[in-house]
Motif scaffolding. Sequence first.
Motif, PDB file in Angstrom:
ATOM      1  N   UNK A   1      22.046  43.791  61.894  1.00 13.84           N
ATOM      2  CA  UNK A   1      23.191  44.485  62.169  1.00 13.84           C
ATOM      3  C   UNK A   1      22.911  45.730  61.129  1.00 13.84           C
ATOM      4  N   UNK A   2      23.269  46.980  61.391  1.00 14.85           N
ATOM      5  CA  UNK A   2      23.293  48.099  60.745  1.00 14.85           C
ATOM      6  C   UNK A   2      24.352  47.828  59.621  1.00 14.85           C
ATOM      7  N   UNK A   3      24.190  48.825  58.544  1.00 20.43           N
ATOM      8  CA  UNK A   3      25.273  48.680  57.444  1.00 20.43           C
ATOM      9  C   UNK A   3      26.439  49.338  57.974  1.00 20.43           C
ATOM     10  N   UNK A   4      27.848  48.704  57.370  1.00 21.22           N
ATOM     11  CA  UNK A   4      28.806  49.298  58.047  1.00 21.22           C
ATOM     12  C   UNK A   4      29.042  50.794  57.446  1.00 21.22           C
ATOM     13  N   UNK A   5      30.010  51.522  57.978  1.00 20.22           N
ATOM     14  CA  UNK A   5      30.121  52.842  57.635  1.00 20.22           C
ATOM     15  C   UNK A   5      30.728  53.002  56.079  1.00 20.22           C
ATOM     16  N   UNK A   6      31.534  52.302  55.910  1.00 21.02           N
ATOM     17  CA  UNK A   6      32.149  51.945  54.503  1.00 21.02           C
ATOM     18  C   UNK A   6      32.421  50.553  54.369  1.00 21.02           C
ATOM     19  N   UNK A   7      31.925  49.849  53.173  1.00 20.01           N
ATOM     20  CA  UNK A   7      32.258  48.575  52.716  1.00 20.01           C
ATOM     21  C   UNK A   7      33.754  48.236  52.698  1.00 20.01           C
ATOM     22  N   UNK A   8      34.133  47.018  52.759  1.00 20.98           N
ATOM     23  CA  UNK A   8      35.364  46.317  52.511  1.00 20.98           C
ATOM     24  C   UNK A   8      35.462  46.291  50.831  1.00 20.98           C
ATOM     25  N   UNK A   9      35.858  46.958  50.098  1.00 20.02           N
ATOM     26  CA  UNK A   9      36.048  46.987  48.596  1.00 20.02           C
ATOM     27  C   UNK A   9      37.348  46.565  48.157  1.00 20.02           C
ATOM     28  N   UNK A  10      37.482  45.694  47.253  1.00 18.78           N
ATOM     29  CA  UNK A  10      38.795  45.092  46.735  1.00 18.78           C
ATOM     30  C   UNK A  10      38.853  44.501  45.497  1.00 18.78           C
ATOM     31  N   UNK A  11      39.628  44.541  44.784  1.00 17.37           N
ATOM     32  CA  UNK A  11      40.273  43.734  43.572  1.00 17.37           C
ATOM     33  C   UNK A  11      41.273  42.806  43.551  1.00 17.37           C
ATOM     34  N   UNK A  12      41.109  41.545  42.959  1.00 25.33           N
ATOM     35  CA  UNK A  12      42.206  40.562  43.023  1.00 25.33           C
ATOM     36  C   UNK A  12      42.658  39.979  41.675  1.00 25.33           C
ATOM     37  N   UNK A  13      43.446  39.762  41.483  1.00 24.52           N
ATOM     38  CA  UNK A  13      44.314  39.094  40.050  1.00 24.52           C
ATOM     39  C   UNK A  13      45.032  38.057  40.527  1.00 24.52           C
ATOM     40  N   UNK A  14      44.987  36.999  39.569  1.00 27.01           N
ATOM     41  CA  UNK A  14      45.811  35.829  39.655  1.00 27.01           C
ATOM     42  C   UNK A  14      46.880  35.866  39.041  1.00 27.01           C
ATOM     43  N   UNK A  15      47.288  36.842  37.909  1.00 28.71           N
ATOM     44  CA  UNK A  15      48.513  36.816  37.307  1.00 28.71           C
ATOM     45  C   UNK A  15      48.809  38.158  36.608  1.00 28.71           C
ATOM     46  N   UNK A  16      49.637  38.574  35.964  1.00 24.08           N
ATOM     47  CA  UNK A  16      49.939  40.192  35.443  1.00 24.08           C
ATOM     48  C   UNK A  16      48.645  40.385  34.552  1.00 24.08           C
ATOM     49  N   UNK A  17      48.396  41.682  34.874  1.00 24.33           N
ATOM     50  CA  UNK A  17      47.229  42.358  34.021  1.00 24.33           C
ATOM     51  C   UNK A  17      47.297  43.661  34.239  1.00 24.33           C
ATOM     52  N   UNK A  18      46.456  44.481  33.484  1.00 26.22           N
ATOM     53  CA  UNK A  18      46.254  45.928  33.535  1.00 26.22           C
ATOM     54  C   UNK A  18      44.888  46.443  33.744  1.00 26.22           C
ATOM     55  N   UNK A  19      44.446  47.036  34.589  1.00 30.81           N
ATOM     56  CA  UNK A  19      43.192  47.479  34.900  1.00 30.81           C
ATOM     57  C   UNK A  19      43.309  48.992  34.305  1.00 30.81           C
ATOM     58  N   UNK A  20      42.625  49.002  32.880  1.00 37.56           N
ATOM     59  CA  UNK A  20      42.723  50.429  32.296  1.00 37.56           C
ATOM     60  C   UNK A  20      41.898  51.475  32.686  1.00 37.56           C
ATOM     61  N   UNK A  21      40.841  50.854  33.616  1.00 40.28           N
ATOM     62  CA  UNK A  21      39.715  51.989  34.183  1.00 40.28           C
ATOM     63  C   UNK A  21      38.949  51.304  35.276  1.00 40.28           C
ATOM     64  N   UNK A  22      39.160  52.105  36.395  1.00 41.83           N
ATOM     65  CA  UNK A  22      38.416  51.404  37.855  1.00 41.83           C
ATOM     66  C   UNK A  22      37.728  52.559  38.503  1.00 41.83           C
TER      67      UNK A  22
END
Length: 566
Positions: A408-429
Amino acid sequence: MTTQSPGQPRPPRATPRAAPPTDQSVKDTLESIVVAFALAFVFRAFVCEAFLIPTGSMAPTLLGQHLRVTDPQTGYRFAVGVDPPTTLLDGDGGFASNRDARSPLTGRDIDVPRGTKARPGDRILVLKYLYGVSPPKRWDVVVFKAPHEPQTNYIKRLIGLPNEAVAMLDGNVYTHPIAPHADAPPIDAPGWQIARKTDRPDTQASVFRTIYDSRYIPDAPIDPHANTAEPDAWPPPWTPVGDTADQWLLQGQREYTYRADTPGSLRFDFERHDYASRHARYPYNQFKRASNREPIEDIRLAVDVRPQAHGTELELRTTARLGGEHRARQPVIARIDATGSARLYTRDPGADADRPLSAAHQTTPLQRDRITRVELWHVDQHTILRINGTRVAEHRDDPTLAQVLAGPSPTHTPDVSISLSAPATLTRVVLDRDLYYAGQPSFQSARGALFRRPAPTGDEPDPDAPPTHIADPAALPFAIGPDRFWVIGDNSPHSDDGRFWNHIDPAVRSRFFDPAEFDNGRSPAGLVPRNLMVGRAFFVYFPAPLAITPDRHGLIPNFADMRFIK
C-alpha cells in the motif's frame, strides 16, 4: 649614580623619538603584507572558503534570499523564500506591494507591508581539503561545480554514492550495490535497501520540519474591563477522544493538562487549520508556485510529560506500513508502562492484542512532578523511542523494494495520538515531519523515481490501485559509476538538482567522463564527478543580519542563527 631627595621634584624624562622609516623597514612591511595575502589565498584555495547561498534549494536547512516573518499572535518565526530574480521586490529590495504570509502553525495570514526588505542568504564556510583525505559520505551537504554549468558553484545534499544503483519511492531513497560500470538491477532484484538518515541522528534531527508546536498559539484577546485574558477562540489541533474527553484542559493553553484517573487520549487533527495543505508542507515556498501535497508518513512526535502520580503510563502512536511480503498500514506504538518498561509495539490487522516490535528496555518510571522528554520517531522505515535524548528502543523494517512498491501507499496523513493513564501535564507537544524526496515535483518526472498509478480523477495517488512505474528510462532506477555522486536539494519541490539535469557541458564531458559511459543509450547526466566536488559545507558563519525596522536593510549581526550544518 645619582640620588634625589624625597621633596625634590623629579625631572621630566626625555620622550624617545621614533626612528624615521628606512628602506629595510618598508621592505619588511611589504614582505609581511605579501606573506599574509599569500597565506590567505592558500587557505582559501586548499583549506576553507566562504560562500553565499543565493536561492532556497536547500531551505530551510540553508536560506537563500528570503523574508523572515514573525507571527505577531504566536511569536513563531519562519522564513519565506524570495529567490532572485523575482518580481515581488522593487529596485531597493523591498516588497513592491502588500503581501500576506500564512503561518504554518496556525493557518492565519500575516500582513507583509509594502517596502518590507528581503534579507540576503546565509553565508557559509566550506571545508575544501576534507575530501582529499576522506571520501564524501551520504547526507553530507556538499558544494560542487555543476556538470552542466561548471562555472557555477552549487550546494546540495549528497544522496547517491559511487558504484550503487538508486531509486526513489514514497519520498525515500533506495540503493543497491553494483560492480563498477554495471547497469542498475531491476526493481525486483534482491539487495535493494533503504538509505536511512537515522544512521546519522544529528543529520536526521536537523532536517525535521515543524508541523505543530504547542508553545506557539495565538494570544488570548484581552478584555479591557477585566484583569484576566478571555479564553482564546483558536482551537488547538489536538482533539480529546473517548469517554474522558472533557477531562482535558486545552483551550488557549500552551500546556495540556489531563485530570482523570482513567486512561485518556489526544488525537492530532490534520484537517484543522489546514495542516494538510501544500502551504503547510512547505511554508518557505508560499510566494512561489504551489508545492507538492505529499503524503506524510515519516514523523517525530515529542512530548514533555509531567505526571501528577508516580508510575503514570504514556503511549505515543502513529501509523506506518509494516511487514515483508504482506505489508499493511498498522499502528506503531511507543509505550512506557507503570514499571518503567519502555517498548515498541504494533497491532496486526484483525488481531486483538499488541505485538512487540522491540525488546523491552527498563528505565526509571515516569516521576511525579518531574518533566521527562519522550520522542517517537518513525523515519525511513526505522522506528525509534527516545527518552531524554537517549535511544532506548528501535525497530528496523527492511522490506525489498519490490515489496514496498507492491504494497500500500502511505496514508495521506497518519493517525497520531497521545495517551495517558493518569493525571499529568504535557508541557510541550511537538509534531514534525521528515524530508520527502519528491519523484514528481510540479508533475515533472524525476530521474530514478518510481510511482503508483494516479487516481482516475485528480492528481492524488490512488492507494488501492495496482503499483506501477513510469516507463520513461529517465524515471527508472539508475546506476552511479566510479567517482560519481548524485545530489538533491532539501527543498525538494523547488530544487534544480541531479533529478533533472540532462545536459553535460562539452568541456566537462571530454575531460571528466569516459566515452564508454554513454554506450548503449546510457548517460551519466545528473551525476557529479569527484573532480568537480569542492568540499563539505559545515558552518553558517554569517546569517542574514537583523534590521532595526522591517523597511530597512539589516545591519545588526545575527549571532543567534549561527549554526553548524548537519
